[in-house]
Write an enzyme that holds these catalytic residues in place. Sequence first.
Site, PDB file in Angstrom:
ATOM      1  N   ALA A 138       0.871  -1.181   0.000  1.00  0.00           N
ATOM      2  CA  ALA A 138       0.000   0.000   0.000  1.00  0.00           C
ATOM      3  C   ALA A 138       0.905   1.227   0.000  1.00  0.00           C
ATOM      4  O   ALA A 138       2.056   1.162   0.444  1.00  0.00           O
ATOM      5  CB  ALA A 138      -0.877  -0.016   1.238  1.00  0.00           C
ATOM      6  N   GLY A 163       0.596  -5.018   0.713  1.00  0.00           N
ATOM      7  CA  GLY A 163      -0.542  -5.021  -0.209  1.00  0.00           C
ATOM      8  C   GLY A 163      -0.247  -5.743  -1.512  1.00  0.00           C
ATOM      9  O   GLY A 163      -1.161  -6.244  -2.171  1.00  0.00           O
ATOM     10  N   GLU A 170      -0.802  -9.300  -0.791  1.00  0.00           N
ATOM     11  CA  GLU A 170      -2.258  -9.458  -0.667  1.00  0.00           C
ATOM     12  C   GLU A 170      -2.916  -9.500  -2.048  1.00  0.00           C
ATOM     13  O   GLU A 170      -3.822 -10.300  -2.292  1.00  0.00           O
ATOM     14  CB  GLU A 170      -2.826  -8.315   0.184  1.00  0.00           C
ATOM     15  CG  GLU A 170      -2.347  -8.396   1.632  1.00  0.00           C
ATOM     16  CD  GLU A 170      -2.700  -7.172   2.461  1.00  0.00           C
ATOM     17  OE1 GLU A 170      -2.255  -6.062   2.110  1.00  0.00           O
ATOM     18  OE2 GLU A 170      -3.421  -7.315   3.447  1.00  0.00           O
ATOM     19  N   GLU A 187       4.196  -5.416   7.265  1.00  0.00           N
ATOM     20  CA  GLU A 187       3.474  -4.273   7.852  1.00  0.00           C
ATOM     21  C   GLU A 187       3.886  -3.972   9.289  1.00  0.00           C
ATOM     22  O   GLU A 187       3.868  -2.820   9.713  1.00  0.00           O
ATOM     23  CB  GLU A 187       1.956  -4.518   7.797  1.00  0.00           C
ATOM     24  CG  GLU A 187       1.344  -4.318   6.425  1.00  0.00           C
ATOM     25  CD  GLU A 187       1.377  -5.561   5.544  1.00  0.00           C
ATOM     26  OE1 GLU A 187       2.102  -6.517   5.871  1.00  0.00           O
ATOM     27  OE2 GLU A 187       0.660  -5.563   4.521  1.00  0.00           O
TER      28      GLU A 187
HETATM   29  N1  CAA Z   1       4.619   3.101  -0.699  1.00  0.00           N
HETATM   30  C1  CAA Z   1       5.044   4.274  -1.237  1.00  0.00           C
HETATM   31  N2  CAA Z   1       6.222   4.390  -1.883  1.00  0.00           N
HETATM   32  C2  CAA Z   1       6.970   3.283  -1.976  1.00  0.00           C
HETATM   33  C3  CAA Z   1       6.614   2.059  -1.428  1.00  0.00           C
HETATM   34  C4  CAA Z   1       5.351   1.989  -0.768  1.00  0.00           C
HETATM   35  N3  CAA Z   1       4.879   0.848  -0.260  1.00  0.00           N
HETATM   36  N4  CAA Z   1       7.588   1.156  -1.654  1.00  0.00           N
HETATM   37  C5  CAA Z   1       8.542   1.812  -2.331  1.00  0.00           C
HETATM   38  N5  CAA Z   1       8.188   3.105  -2.523  1.00  0.00           N
HETATM   39  C6  CAA Z   1       8.926   4.160  -3.208  1.00  0.00           C
HETATM   40  C7  CAA Z   1      10.135   4.600  -2.376  1.00  0.00           C
HETATM   41  O1  CAA Z   1       9.737   5.529  -1.390  1.00  0.00           O
HETATM   42  C8  CAA Z   1      11.021   5.189  -3.445  1.00  0.00           C
HETATM   43  O2  CAA Z   1      10.539   6.465  -3.776  1.00  0.00           O
HETATM   44  P1  CAA Z   1      11.555   7.731  -3.820  1.00  0.00           P
HETATM   45  O3  CAA Z   1      12.460   7.401  -4.967  1.00  0.00           O
HETATM   46  O4  CAA Z   1      10.648   8.876  -4.103  1.00  0.00           O
HETATM   47  O5  CAA Z   1      12.251   7.758  -2.515  1.00  0.00           O
HETATM   48  C9  CAA Z   1      10.759   4.284  -4.646  1.00  0.00           C
HETATM   49  O6  CAA Z   1       9.511   3.649  -4.399  1.00  0.00           O
HETATM   50  C10 CAA Z   1      11.807   3.192  -4.819  1.00  0.00           C
HETATM   51  O7  CAA Z   1      11.895   2.465  -3.614  1.00  0.00           O
HETATM   52  P2  CAA Z   1      13.277   2.207  -2.820  1.00  0.00           P
HETATM   53  O8  CAA Z   1      14.259   3.284  -3.106  1.00  0.00           O
HETATM   54  O9  CAA Z   1      12.953   1.933  -1.388  1.00  0.00           O
HETATM   55  O10 CAA Z   1      13.740   0.860  -3.564  1.00  0.00           O
HETATM   56  P3  CAA Z   1      14.724  -0.250  -2.970  1.00  0.00           P
HETATM   57  O11 CAA Z   1      15.023  -1.163  -4.100  1.00  0.00           O
HETATM   58  O12 CAA Z   1      15.846   0.359  -2.217  1.00  0.00           O
HETATM   59  O13 CAA Z   1      13.832  -1.061  -1.887  1.00  0.00           O
HETATM   60  C11 CAA Z   1      11.848  -2.217  -1.119  1.00  0.00           C
HETATM   61  C12 CAA Z   1      12.738  -1.829  -2.320  1.00  0.00           C
HETATM   62  C13 CAA Z   1      12.619  -3.170  -0.197  1.00  0.00           C
HETATM   63  C14 CAA Z   1      10.621  -2.909  -1.673  1.00  0.00           C
HETATM   64  C15 CAA Z   1      11.476  -0.927  -0.331  1.00  0.00           C
HETATM   65  O14 CAA Z   1      10.982   0.035  -1.256  1.00  0.00           O
HETATM   66  C16 CAA Z   1      10.410  -1.140   0.699  1.00  0.00           C
HETATM   67  O15 CAA Z   1      10.714  -1.656   1.777  1.00  0.00           O
HETATM   68  N6  CAA Z   1       9.146  -0.730   0.428  1.00  0.00           N
HETATM   69  C17 CAA Z   1       8.073  -0.803   1.368  1.00  0.00           C
HETATM   70  C18 CAA Z   1       7.587  -2.228   1.562  1.00  0.00           C
HETATM   71  C19 CAA Z   1       6.478  -2.276   2.597  1.00  0.00           C
HETATM   72  O16 CAA Z   1       6.694  -1.987   3.749  1.00  0.00           O
HETATM   73  N7  CAA Z   1       5.261  -2.642   2.164  1.00  0.00           N
HETATM   74  C20 CAA Z   1       4.109  -2.687   3.010  1.00  0.00           C
HETATM   75  C21 CAA Z   1       3.347  -1.393   2.919  1.00  0.00           C
HETATM   76  S1  CAA Z   1       2.043  -1.329   4.108  1.00  0.00           S
HETATM   77  C22 CAA Z   1       0.760  -2.182   3.471  1.00  0.00           C
HETATM   78  O17 CAA Z   1       0.836  -2.752   2.380  1.00  0.00           O
HETATM   79  C23 CAA Z   1      -0.470  -2.208   4.341  1.00  0.00           C
HETATM   80  C24 CAA Z   1      -1.682  -2.867   3.831  1.00  0.00           C
HETATM   81  O18 CAA Z   1      -1.746  -4.059   3.652  1.00  0.00           O
HETATM   82  C25 CAA Z   1      -2.898  -2.078   3.682  1.00  0.00           C
END
Ligand code: CAA
Length: 259
Positions: A65, A110, A113, A133
């Site tokens: 998400a 997400g 999911e 999460e």
């Molecule tokens: N939401 C918003 N932006 C996201 C994102 C997310 N879930 N995941 C990645 N991005 C964005 C980053 O902020 C980054 O943007 P900027 O260039 O503007 O900074 C861009 O995408 C590229 O990401 P990274 O630089 O982080 O890429 P990476 O290769 O270094 O890392 C990753 C990849 C390990 C997937 C890392 O991006 C990450 O940990 N992402 C989040 C994963 C996460 O926690 N997901 C769960 C979200 S909560 C949820 O999903 C709740 C629900 O069920 C309702």
Amino acid sequence: MENSTVKLERQDGIAIVTLDRPEALNALSLKVFNDLEAAFLELARDPSLRAVILTGAGKAFVAGADIKEMADFGPIQARAFARRGQSVMRLIESFPHPVIAAVNGFALGGGCELAMACDFRIASENAKAGQPEVNLGVTPGFGGTQRLARLVGRSLAKYLLFTGEILSAERALQIGLFDEVVAPEQVLPRCLEIAQTIASKGPVAVSYCKHAVNIGVEATLAQGQDFEAELFAQTFATGDQKEGMAAFILKRPATFKGI
Ligand code: CAA
């Protein structure tokens, strides 16, 4: 669709739906849900459709998400966001035709999911999956606690949810979260191959099989069997049943029309 975060391609009854927001690793925002829903509603109106492949542009399937959109939510907005996500996942899960997840990269939160709402998952060797999460101080909100437990069993689901562990494709395959793992360049070709196989079968029967499994896993065996018998009966009202059985008896390939 202008400015859509979702790309839709169609050929020979097979649609490829691509989440196309690679700069944010295809994170699921409200706009993405609107675009994704619009794409599936449009596909639902296509009588020639037989199967859908859902994938992501760039290095992620979906990285979760949209954390930036959610960061300032209060409980009311968060509940509405969870409900919105759940309804789109449900639309995909109950879509009348098979939906195959082509997991080209990260399927986190997400994204995991969304992949689980598809009928099965063909993943790249480079893909990673998990429900991280808890790292953000939240629970999954788009059905992850429910579908993960149903898919891999409650103990393993709890372990993954409590630790937020990110799984390799190989491990995800081992526990049944992924169904097949292939080389990165083979993900789409393999999904297309499966979709073409499905497209060659009786479309009504395929659709009923999906519906029967979806209903049956939430019902008692007796209720599931009642439902199955009803769907089986209904297939005998189709031209495809007559064609399929005549083709077998006459030793020729069947040509199905989906009616
Ligand atoms: N939401 C918003 N932006 C996201 C994102 C997310 N879930 N995941 C990645 N991005 C964005 C980053 O902020 C980054 O943007 P900027 O260039 O503007 O900074 C861009 O995408 C590229 O990401 P990274 O630089 O982080 O890429 P990476 O290769 O270094 O890392 C990753 C990849 C390990 C997937 C890392 O991006 C990450 O940990 N992402 C989040 C994963 C996460 O926690 N997901 C769960 C979200 S909560 C949820 O999903 C709740 C629900 O069920 C309702």
